[in-house]
Scaffold this motif. Structure first.
Motif, PDB file in Angstrom:
ATOM      1  N   GLU A 193      57.570  36.369  37.827  1.00  0.00           N
ATOM      2  CA  GLU A 193      57.256  37.121  35.987  1.00  0.00           C
ATOM      3  C   GLU A 193      55.599  35.742  35.849  1.00  0.00           C
ATOM      4  N   GLY A 194      55.443  36.512  35.577  1.00  0.00           N
ATOM      5  CA  GLY A 194      54.347  36.014  34.470  1.00  0.00           C
ATOM      6  C   GLY A 194      53.257  35.672  34.992  1.00  0.00           C
ATOM      7  N   PHE A 195      53.122  35.495  36.785  1.00  0.00           N
ATOM      8  CA  PHE A 195      52.033  34.189  36.774  1.00  0.00           C
ATOM      9  C   PHE A 195      50.839  35.608  37.263  1.00  0.00           C
ATOM     10  N   VAL A 196      49.936  34.990  37.528  1.00  0.00           N
ATOM     11  CA  VAL A 196      48.352  35.460  37.077  1.00  0.00           C
ATOM     12  C   VAL A 196      47.805  34.746  37.652  1.00  0.00           C
ATOM     13  N   GLY A 197      46.943  35.134  38.540  1.00  0.00           N
ATOM     14  CA  GLY A 197      46.245  34.369  40.400  1.00  0.00           C
ATOM     15  C   GLY A 197      44.764  33.895  39.202  1.00  0.00           C
ATOM     16  N   PRO A 198      43.910  33.739  39.922  1.00  0.00           N
ATOM     17  CA  PRO A 198      42.457  33.819  40.147  1.00  0.00           C
ATOM     18  C   PRO A 198      41.920  34.941  39.073  1.00  0.00           C
ATOM     19  N   ARG A 199      40.719  34.594  38.274  1.00  0.00           N
ATOM     20  CA  ARG A 199      39.472  35.278  37.604  1.00  0.00           C
ATOM     21  C   ARG A 199      39.130  35.660  38.382  1.00  0.00           C
ATOM     22  N   VAL A 200      39.286  36.772  38.901  1.00  0.00           N
ATOM     23  CA  VAL A 200      37.991  37.755  40.726  1.00  0.00           C
ATOM     24  C   VAL A 200      36.906  38.556  39.968  1.00  0.00           C
ATOM     25  N   TYR A 201      35.712  38.371  40.251  1.00  0.00           N
ATOM     26  CA  TYR A 201      35.241  39.272  40.616  1.00  0.00           C
ATOM     27  C   TYR A 201      34.513  40.274  41.277  1.00  0.00           C
ATOM     28  N   SER A 202      34.564  41.726  41.621  1.00  0.00           N
ATOM     29  CA  SER A 202      34.239  42.232  43.043  1.00  0.00           C
ATOM     30  C   SER A 202      33.195  42.641  43.278  1.00  0.00           C
ATOM     31  N   CYS A 203      33.232  43.283  43.896  1.00  0.00           N
ATOM     32  CA  CYS A 203      31.638  44.440  43.997  1.00  0.00           C
ATOM     33  C   CYS A 203      31.814  45.466  43.184  1.00  0.00           C
ATOM     34  N   TYR A 204      30.982  46.111  42.550  1.00  0.00           N
ATOM     35  CA  TYR A 204      31.494  47.398  41.931  1.00  0.00           C
ATOM     36  C   TYR A 204      31.475  47.842  42.526  1.00  0.00           C
ATOM     37  N   ASN A 205      30.954  48.444  43.847  1.00  0.00           N
ATOM     38  CA  ASN A 205      30.825  49.513  45.067  1.00  0.00           C
ATOM     39  C   ASN A 205      32.129  49.692  45.140  1.00  0.00           C
ATOM     40  N   CYS A 206      32.800  48.761  46.155  1.00  0.00           N
ATOM     41  CA  CYS A 206      33.563  48.763  47.257  1.00  0.00           C
ATOM     42  C   CYS A 206      35.116  48.252  46.875  1.00  0.00           C
ATOM     43  N   ARG A 207      34.805  47.531  45.934  1.00  0.00           N
ATOM     44  CA  ARG A 207      35.979  46.599  45.390  1.00  0.00           C
ATOM     45  C   ARG A 207      36.312  45.234  45.963  1.00  0.00           C
ATOM     46  N   ASN A 208      35.211  44.556  46.762  1.00  0.00           N
ATOM     47  CA  ASN A 208      35.635  43.722  47.295  1.00  0.00           C
ATOM     48  C   ASN A 208      34.955  41.961  46.938  1.00  0.00           C
ATOM     49  N   HIS A 209      36.277  41.938  46.789  1.00  0.00           N
ATOM     50  CA  HIS A 209      36.323  40.106  46.553  1.00  0.00           C
ATOM     51  C   HIS A 209      34.862  39.339  46.315  1.00  0.00           C
ATOM     52  N   VAL A 210      34.671  39.115  45.499  1.00  0.00           N
ATOM     53  CA  VAL A 210      32.852  38.435  46.015  1.00  0.00           C
ATOM     54  C   VAL A 210      32.908  36.924  45.168  1.00  0.00           C
ATOM     55  N   CYS A 211      33.321  36.787  44.330  1.00  0.00           N
ATOM     56  CA  CYS A 211      33.654  35.176  43.264  1.00  0.00           C
ATOM     57  C   CYS A 211      34.613  34.739  42.070  1.00  0.00           C
ATOM     58  N   LEU A 212      34.410  33.950  41.841  1.00  0.00           N
ATOM     59  CA  LEU A 212      36.012  33.693  40.486  1.00  0.00           C
ATOM     60  C   LEU A 212      34.782  33.599  39.815  1.00  0.00           C
ATOM     61  N   HIS A 213      35.206  33.842  38.411  1.00  0.00           N
ATOM     62  CA  HIS A 213      35.194  33.254  36.838  1.00  0.00           C
ATOM     63  C   HIS A 213      34.982  31.767  37.066  1.00  0.00           C
ATOM     64  N   ASP A 214      35.720  30.939  38.119  1.00  0.00           N
ATOM     65  CA  ASP A 214      35.579  29.697  37.729  1.00  0.00           C
ATOM     66  C   ASP A 214      34.708  29.247  37.925  1.00  0.00           C
ATOM     67  N   ASP A 215      33.569  29.534  38.710  1.00  0.00           N
ATOM     68  CA  ASP A 215      32.777  29.336  39.603  1.00  0.00           C
ATOM     69  C   ASP A 215      31.635  29.417  38.862  1.00  0.00           C
ATOM     70  N   ILE A 216      31.584  30.074  37.149  1.00  0.00           N
ATOM     71  CA  ILE A 216      30.490  30.476  36.712  1.00  0.00           C
ATOM     72  C   ILE A 216      29.466  29.033  36.491  1.00  0.00           C
ATOM     73  N   ILE A 217      28.638  29.283  36.888  1.00  0.00           N
ATOM     74  CA  ILE A 217      28.013  28.097  35.673  1.00  0.00           C
ATOM     75  C   ILE A 217      27.446  28.215  34.725  1.00  0.00           C
ATOM     76  N   SER A 218      26.466  29.701  34.260  1.00  0.00           N
ATOM     77  CA  SER A 218      25.988  30.252  33.382  1.00  0.00           C
ATOM     78  C   SER A 218      25.998  31.346  33.569  1.00  0.00           C
ATOM     79  N   LYS A 219      25.813  32.458  31.631  1.00  0.00           N
ATOM     80  CA  LYS A 219      25.871  33.309  32.056  1.00  0.00           C
ATOM     81  C   LYS A 219      24.520  33.889  31.016  1.00  0.00           C
TER      82      LYS A 219
END
Length: 106
Positions: free
Chosen positions: A2-28
């Protein structure tokens, strides 16, 4: 668990395929073709297209468009080479356009 939260993931907007992790952001603080974009250190489940030299806001770079490996939607590009010394930190990094990715697991 209970309460476990996995890594924050970004997915393709079209098909929801995982493509990158929030922790890998260098710059916005980047600009893509369609508006705001993020620079990431790593990407998964993508295909890099043919390389070409492009003159971007920060100078000449060799880049390849990156597409979702599942649906083939173009999501951004990968920097292969920067011609200006001040831009070398981008080499091997990935730009994902904000409108092309969605948050998962947040």
């Amino acid at each position: 668990m209970e309460g476990f939260v996995g890594p924050r993931v970004y997915s393709c907007y079209n098909c929801r395929n995982h493509v990158c992790l929030h922790d890998d952001i260098i710059s916005k603080d980047f600009q893509g073709v369609n508006g705001r974009a993020f620079l990431f250190s790593h990407a998964v489940n993508i295909v890099v297209g043919a390389l070409e030299d492009r003159r971007l806001r920060t100078g000449l770079h060799t880049v390849g468009d990156i597409s979702c490996a599942d649906c083939h939607e173009v999501l951004g590009w990968k920097y292969e080479r920067a011609f200006e010394a001040s831009q070398k930190y981008k080499e091997g990094k990935f730009i994902f356009e904000k409108v092309k990715i969605v948050k998962e697991n947040w």
